[in-house]
Design a protein around this motif. Structure first.
Motif, PDB file in Angstrom:
ATOM      1  N   HIS A   8       0.340  -9.959 -20.654  1.00  0.00           N
ATOM      2  CA  HIS A   8       1.156  -9.313 -20.450  1.00  0.00           C
ATOM      3  C   HIS A   8       0.913  -7.651 -19.500  1.00  0.00           C
ATOM      4  N   ARG A   9      -0.216  -7.821 -19.016  1.00  0.00           N
ATOM      5  CA  ARG A   9      -0.657  -6.338 -18.262  1.00  0.00           C
ATOM      6  C   ARG A   9      -0.670  -7.209 -15.768  1.00  0.00           C
ATOM      7  N   PHE A  10      -1.079  -8.081 -16.019  1.00  0.00           N
ATOM      8  CA  PHE A  10      -0.987  -8.701 -15.357  1.00  0.00           C
ATOM      9  C   PHE A  10       0.650  -9.233 -14.747  1.00  0.00           C
ATOM     10  N   GLU A  11       1.999  -9.388 -15.678  1.00  0.00           N
ATOM     11  CA  GLU A  11       2.923  -9.627 -15.363  1.00  0.00           C
ATOM     12  C   GLU A  11       3.488  -7.903 -14.993  1.00  0.00           C
ATOM     13  N   SER A  12       3.154  -7.281 -15.508  1.00  0.00           N
ATOM     14  CA  SER A  12       4.088  -6.239 -15.267  1.00  0.00           C
ATOM     15  C   SER A  12       3.042  -5.709 -14.175  1.00  0.00           C
ATOM     16  N   CYS A  13       2.081  -5.860 -13.884  1.00  0.00           N
ATOM     17  CA  CYS A  13       1.271  -5.340 -12.425  1.00  0.00           C
ATOM     18  C   CYS A  13       2.536  -5.758 -10.966  1.00  0.00           C
ATOM     19  N   ARG A  14       1.933  -7.629 -11.088  1.00  0.00           N
ATOM     20  CA  ARG A  14       2.721  -7.851 -10.700  1.00  0.00           C
ATOM     21  C   ARG A  14       4.395  -8.098 -10.689  1.00  0.00           C
ATOM     22  N   VAL A  15       5.467  -7.249 -11.361  1.00  0.00           N
ATOM     23  CA  VAL A  15       6.719  -6.593 -11.316  1.00  0.00           C
ATOM     24  C   VAL A  15       7.000  -5.717 -10.600  1.00  0.00           C
ATOM     25  N   ARG A  16       5.569  -4.932 -10.458  1.00  0.00           N
ATOM     26  CA  ARG A  16       6.050  -3.490 -10.084  1.00  0.00           C
ATOM     27  C   ARG A  16       4.981  -3.952  -8.479  1.00  0.00           C
ATOM     28  N   GLN A  17       4.528  -4.844  -7.918  1.00  0.00           N
ATOM     29  CA  GLN A  17       4.395  -4.513  -7.260  1.00  0.00           C
ATOM     30  C   GLN A  17       5.491  -5.425  -6.163  1.00  0.00           C
ATOM     31  N   THR A  18       6.565  -6.688  -6.884  1.00  0.00           N
ATOM     32  CA  THR A  18       7.738  -7.293  -6.387  1.00  0.00           C
ATOM     33  C   THR A  18       8.191  -6.160  -6.175  1.00  0.00           C
ATOM     34  N   SER A  19       8.741  -5.511  -7.469  1.00  0.00           N
ATOM     35  CA  SER A  19       9.810  -4.702  -6.598  1.00  0.00           C
ATOM     36  C   SER A  19       9.391  -3.346  -5.684  1.00  0.00           C
ATOM     37  N   TYR A  20       8.559  -3.040  -5.490  1.00  0.00           N
ATOM     38  CA  TYR A  20       8.500  -2.272  -4.819  1.00  0.00           C
ATOM     39  C   TYR A  20       8.395  -2.843  -3.275  1.00  0.00           C
ATOM     40  N   ALA A 197       7.342   3.608   3.688  1.00  0.00           N
ATOM     41  CA  ALA A 197       6.069   3.831   3.769  1.00  0.00           C
ATOM     42  C   ALA A 197       5.455   4.556   2.363  1.00  0.00           C
ATOM     43  N   LEU A 198       6.327   5.494   1.697  1.00  0.00           N
ATOM     44  CA  LEU A 198       5.801   5.294   0.848  1.00  0.00           C
ATOM     45  C   LEU A 198       6.155   3.696  -0.363  1.00  0.00           C
ATOM     46  N   LEU A 199       6.975   3.461  -0.130  1.00  0.00           N
ATOM     47  CA  LEU A 199       6.937   2.084  -1.152  1.00  0.00           C
ATOM     48  C   LEU A 199       5.820   1.597  -1.358  1.00  0.00           C
ATOM     49  N   TYR A 200       5.755   0.773   0.511  1.00  0.00           N
ATOM     50  CA  TYR A 200       3.970   0.108   0.225  1.00  0.00           C
ATOM     51  C   TYR A 200       2.996   0.612   0.010  1.00  0.00           C
ATOM     52  N   SER A 201       3.322   2.142   0.059  1.00  0.00           N
ATOM     53  CA  SER A 201       1.534   2.729  -0.826  1.00  0.00           C
ATOM     54  C   SER A 201       1.258   2.503  -1.976  1.00  0.00           C
ATOM     55  N   ARG A 202       2.436   1.952  -2.459  1.00  0.00           N
ATOM     56  CA  ARG A 202       1.570   1.904  -3.335  1.00  0.00           C
ATOM     57  C   ARG A 202       1.330   0.928  -4.237  1.00  0.00           C
ATOM     58  N   ILE A 203       1.841  -0.545  -3.083  1.00  0.00           N
ATOM     59  CA  ILE A 203       1.055  -1.808  -3.484  1.00  0.00           C
ATOM     60  C   ILE A 203      -0.670  -1.896  -3.719  1.00  0.00           C
ATOM     61  N   PRO A 204      -1.694  -2.722  -4.810  1.00  0.00           N
ATOM     62  CA  PRO A 204      -2.795  -2.154  -4.849  1.00  0.00           C
ATOM     63  C   PRO A 204      -3.259  -2.753  -3.335  1.00  0.00           C
ATOM     64  N   THR A 205      -4.664  -1.883  -2.941  1.00  0.00           N
ATOM     65  CA  THR A 205      -5.448  -2.662  -1.571  1.00  0.00           C
ATOM     66  C   THR A 205      -6.237  -4.538  -2.048  1.00  0.00           C
ATOM     67  N   ARG A 206      -5.982  -5.531  -1.441  1.00  0.00           N
ATOM     68  CA  ARG A 206      -6.251  -6.615  -1.424  1.00  0.00           C
ATOM     69  C   ARG A 206      -6.503  -6.782  -0.597  1.00  0.00           C
ATOM     70  N   LEU A 207      -8.116  -7.060  -0.542  1.00  0.00           N
ATOM     71  CA  LEU A 207      -9.081  -7.449   0.571  1.00  0.00           C
ATOM     72  C   LEU A 207      -8.613  -9.283   1.160  1.00  0.00           C
ATOM     73  N   PRO A 208      -9.069  -9.796   1.905  1.00  0.00           N
ATOM     74  CA  PRO A 208      -9.041 -11.287   1.330  1.00  0.00           C
ATOM     75  C   PRO A 208     -10.118 -11.855   1.635  1.00  0.00           C
ATOM     76  N   ASN A 209     -10.712 -13.187   0.961  1.00  0.00           N
ATOM     77  CA  ASN A 209     -12.127 -13.437   0.430  1.00  0.00           C
ATOM     78  C   ASN A 209     -12.395 -13.839   2.819  1.00  0.00           C
ATOM     79  N   ARG A 210     -13.389 -12.717   2.974  1.00  0.00           N
ATOM     80  CA  ARG A 210     -14.111 -13.373   4.354  1.00  0.00           C
ATOM     81  C   ARG A 210     -15.131 -14.709   3.923  1.00  0.00           C
TER      82      ARG A 210
END
Length: 410
Positions: A8-20, A197-210
């Protein structure tokens, strides 16, 4: 914590990110909606010719292409959130510069280095970055629906932007001249960039798998298919560049002497039709497939555009252009979904970028050609060239990829 709570927490996080992302897309397309229409009016008010309008549109699309190349290279090994924030800052700078610059040479520089968008298709550095973020949040079964919602939000916002383009005509109520009112609209464009910019700042940092094998280069195992798609998409974009919304507005201004308010209202309704075609495209793609949906809705829209070039009366022209609007954008969410489906997850940012770059480069060449045709009174030719080349693109796409199915269609 049990597995249901974690899910449920993962789904809520995903919904927030797509909403931003949806909200940022809506704000950006609202800004593009009024800038697209106001740009030719602004340039003509400054005393520039239709040819100069076309050249500036070309400079804008060319600059977008170069910036998107940089995004594709950087996106392989850098956080997409940071790149989105940088793009939003560039939007703020662009709106600010457009509100104060009146010299044509400087305007060309701003158009080339900034985010001014002369096209309703939202050809910009934001799009491939947002596509990559969205695709990683959903599975194959929901991917096309997600892109349809993303496109719907943007298109509805763009229609409101088209209505907002009529605000300079209301200058009498506030005592401003039209030129001053248009400059204030570019200030509003910069403010929209700040909000994005304020909305993009709410997206969590996620570095690619190098450490992933695909991270060593921008494209790995999917290189061949991406290059084929990029070539075909470039043909489609080159065709579309002959009738970018700014030039279509110019065509309506010059052929039928429409007012700014009338054109704004017309583009509002065409935007509404395009917006509500996106969910239909997602529904249709589940029944006949992504490629078939792209092709068999695109061809009738091109025919409608070509007929509009010869239509003798304004009502008939508007009806044909509305038919085109209802069909021409149904390939937008399906095309985005298809590209994300046929590459690996590690390649998605690069694939989105490298299929956008040829589109931008190809689209950059045609507005100047269309402007030259307008200037020499061959006003129907841009519409005819656009429709013909788009039909050729559709037939080639069907021939090359009708058997290359995305995972959900296998």
């Amino acid at each position: 914590m049990d597995s249901d709570s974690k899910g449920h927490r993962f789904e809520s996080c995903r919904v927030r990110q797509t909403s931003y992302l949806f909200a940022a897309r809506a704000l950006r397309d609202f800004g593009d909606g009024f800038v697209t229409i106001l740009l030719p009016v602004y340039l003509l008010a400054l005393g520039f010719s239709p040819l100069q309008v076309g050249v500036l549109a070309t400079a804008s699309l060319l600059g977008s292409a170069l910036l998107t190349i940089a995004v594709g290279i950087l996106g392989v090994r850098h956080d997409l959130r940071r790149l989105l924030l940088a793009a939003a800052c560039l939007m703020v700078a662009t709106g600010t510069a457009m509100s104060v610059v009146t010299d044509y040479a400087l305007l060309l520089v701003v158009a080339c280095a900034g985010t001014v968008n002369p096209s309703a298709g939202s050809v910009s550095i934001f799009v491939p970055l947002e596509h990559a973020v969205l695709a990683r949040e959903v599975g194959d079964a929901d991917r096309t629906r997600m892109f349809a919602r993303y496109s719907l939000v943007g298109a509805l916002a763009s229609t409101l932007g088209a209505l907002a383009a009529a605000l300079p005509d209301a200058r009498a109520f506030v005592g401003l001249g039209q030129l001053t009112a248009i400059k204030l609209m570019f200030v509003l464009y910069a403010i929209v960039g700040v909000a994005g910019a304020l909305l993009y700042s709410r997206i969590p940092t996620r570095l690619p798998n190098r450490e992933a094998p695909e991270a060593a280069t921008a494209l790995g195992p999917s290189r061949a298919i991406v290059l084929k798609l990029a070539a075909l998409f470039s043909l489609d974009a080159f065709a579309g560049g002959f009738v970018v919304q700014s030039l279509l507005a110019l065509w309506l201004f010059e052929r039928f002497d429409l007012s700014l308010s009338e054109v704004g209202v017309f583009f509002f309704w065409t935007g509404v039709l395009s917006a509500f075609s996106f969910p239909i495209a997602a529904w249709l793609s589940r029944r006949i497939g992504l490629i078939n949906t792209m092709v068999f809705t695109h061809i009738p829209s091109s025919i409608a555009l070509m007929l509009a070039a010869f239509a003798p009366t304004l009502p008939l022209v508007l009806i044909l252009l509305m038919i085109r609007a209802a069909l021409s954008q149904m390939d937008v969410p399906t095309r985005s979904s298809y590209v994300m489906a046929v590459v690996t997850e590690a390649e998605r940012a690069a694939a989105a970028s490298f299929t956008s770059v040829p589109r931008s480069l190809a689209a950059a060449a045609s507005p100047a050609l269309a402007g030259a045709l307008f200037a020499t009174s061959f006003r129907a030719w841009p519409l005819l060239i656009c429709g013909t080349l788009k039909i050729v693109y559709d037939l080639l796409l069907l021939l090359q990829f009708r058997h290359h199915k995305p995972p959900e269609e296998r």
